[in-house]
Enzyme design. Structure first.
Site, mmCIF file in Angstrom:
data_model
loop_
_atom_site.group_PDB
_atom_site.id
_atom_site.type_symbol
_atom_site.label_atom_id
_atom_site.label_comp_id
_atom_site.label_asym_id
_atom_site.label_seq_id
_atom_site.Cartn_x
_atom_site.Cartn_y
_atom_site.Cartn_z
ATOM 1 C CG ASP A 96 47.183 -1.231 -37.198
ATOM 2 O OD1 ASP A 96 46.013 -1.254 -36.780
ATOM 3 O OD2 ASP A 96 47.851 -0.184 -37.317
ATOM 4 C CD GLN B 98 46.234 6.272 -36.682
ATOM 5 O OE1 GLN B 98 46.316 5.363 -35.860
ATOM 6 N NE2 GLN B 98 45.148 6.473 -37.388
ATOM 7 C CE LYS C 265 43.752 3.460 -33.794
ATOM 8 N NZ LYS C 265 44.585 3.408 -35.008
HETATM 9 N N1 GUN Z 1 44.431 4.931 -40.234
HETATM 10 C C1 GUN Z 1 43.128 4.663 -40.454
HETATM 11 N N2 GUN Z 1 42.797 3.469 -39.928
HETATM 12 C C2 GUN Z 1 43.916 2.973 -39.368
HETATM 13 C C3 GUN Z 1 44.207 1.779 -38.662
HETATM 14 O O1 GUN Z 1 43.369 0.901 -38.451
HETATM 15 N N3 GUN Z 1 45.485 1.640 -38.224
HETATM 16 C C4 GUN Z 1 46.424 2.566 -38.451
HETATM 17 N N4 GUN Z 1 47.659 2.332 -37.998
HETATM 18 N N5 GUN Z 1 46.203 3.693 -39.103
HETATM 19 C C5 GUN Z 1 44.942 3.898 -39.557
#
Ligand code: GUN
Length: 291
Positions: free
Chosen positions: A119, A96, A52
């Site tokens: 998110d 995350q 990311k």
């Molecule tokens: N863990 C797995 N997928 C995601 C996501 O889309 N965002 C976040 N913050 N954590 C994750």
């Protein structure tokens, strides 16, 4: 059979975003700034978060990665979130998941300023999504909508079967596809582990979104000819012949199902890459909205 190429589509989207960043710079406006908090040392999570951050750099965004140790207390994490909430330079941020067991995930997600919640996990934004109000659509369902749109797959009036009711994918996907929207207007069946005679339901589907997290669960004899398959699953399966000791497997038995499908996403290279592109899109949106 047409492969729904998430790698190529996400590259196209990132290129479009990069052009918008150049335009912002030309106008001497602020470029989007995404921050990510990660707690602990989970290998897969670190890989995702690094991807990311790298994606931000590639499109010209600013990015900040905040790494906290496994033993970080809930209070310390909430404090970090507050710092990002009030930091005018940060347009959006993510925490995350998963978090260590001693931290209450829901409490953490609720602490994020909904206007910076790229998110789309804050209950306020989940509620807005359910009401079809403007909000941040979380990256995976958003990426699936975008993939369907860019490949001109008709959803209106179609029978869509979603397998899996997670808060991150299955539940929002079923809501979005049933709504009155550009990619939507479908008749959606949300199925899960208690669903009886699943194969009877999936055989009626024009479009299947498999998001249950069981490798190669959806078999060839569970689908009809011409079905569109969106495979959200991504499980690491041990494979001694691979350099890193594992291979990535989706929720769909690809070889069998692809023989019957009209369109199918590969794993890897399907839904996965789309999620990062959509997170960037949400961050750009946050940057535009917040000023
Ligand atoms: N863990 C797995 N997928 C995601 C996501 O889309 N965002 C976040 N913050 N954590 C994750």
């Amino acid at each position: 059979m047409i492969l729904l190429d998430g790698k190529k589509t996400s590259a196209d989207i990132k290129e479009e975003i990069a052009l918008e960043v150049i335009e912002l710079k030309n106008q001497e406006k602020k470029v989007p700034h995404l921050a990510a908090i990660i707690v602990g040392n989970d290998g897969a999570s670190l890989t995702y978060v690094n991807a990311k951050v790298k994606a931000c750099e590639r499109v010209g965004f600013e990015s900040t990665l905040i790494r906290l140790p496994e033993e970080t207390s809930e209070e310390e994490l909430l404090n970090e979130i507050n710092i990002l909430n009030v930091d005018k330079d940060i347009d959006g941020f993510i925490v995350q998941l998963p978090l260590p067991d001693h931290i209450d995930e829901q409490k953490v997600l609720m602490a994020v300023d909904p206007d910076k919640d790229v998110d789309g996990f804050h209950p306020m934004n989940v509620g807005k999504l359910a009401l079809n109000l403007p909000t941040f659509i979380s990256a995976t369902p958003f990426g699936i909508l975008e993939l369907l749109e860019r490949y001109n797959i008709e959803t209106s009036g179609k029978n869509v079967v979603v397998i899996g009711r997670s808060h991150i994918v299955g539940s929002p996907m079923s809501i979005l596809l049933s709504q009155k929207r550009n990619v939507g207007n479908a008749t959606v069946t949300l199925t899960h582990s208690r669903t009886k005679d699943l194969a009877k339901i999936t055989k009626e589907a024009d479009i299947i979104v498999a998001a249950l997290g069981i490798p190669e669960f959806l078999k060839g004899d569970m689908v009809k000819d011409g079905v569109v398959i969106i495979d959200v699953g991504i499980t690491r399966v041990a494979d001694a012949s691979k350099k890193n000791g594992f291979r990535l497997v989706g929720d769909v038995a690809f070889n069998e199902v692809s023989e019957k499908a009209s369109h199918i996403t590969p794993v890897p290279g399907g839904v996965g890459p789309m999620t990062i592109a959509m997170l960037l899109k949400n961050t750009l949106l946050a940057c535009e909205r917040n000023r």
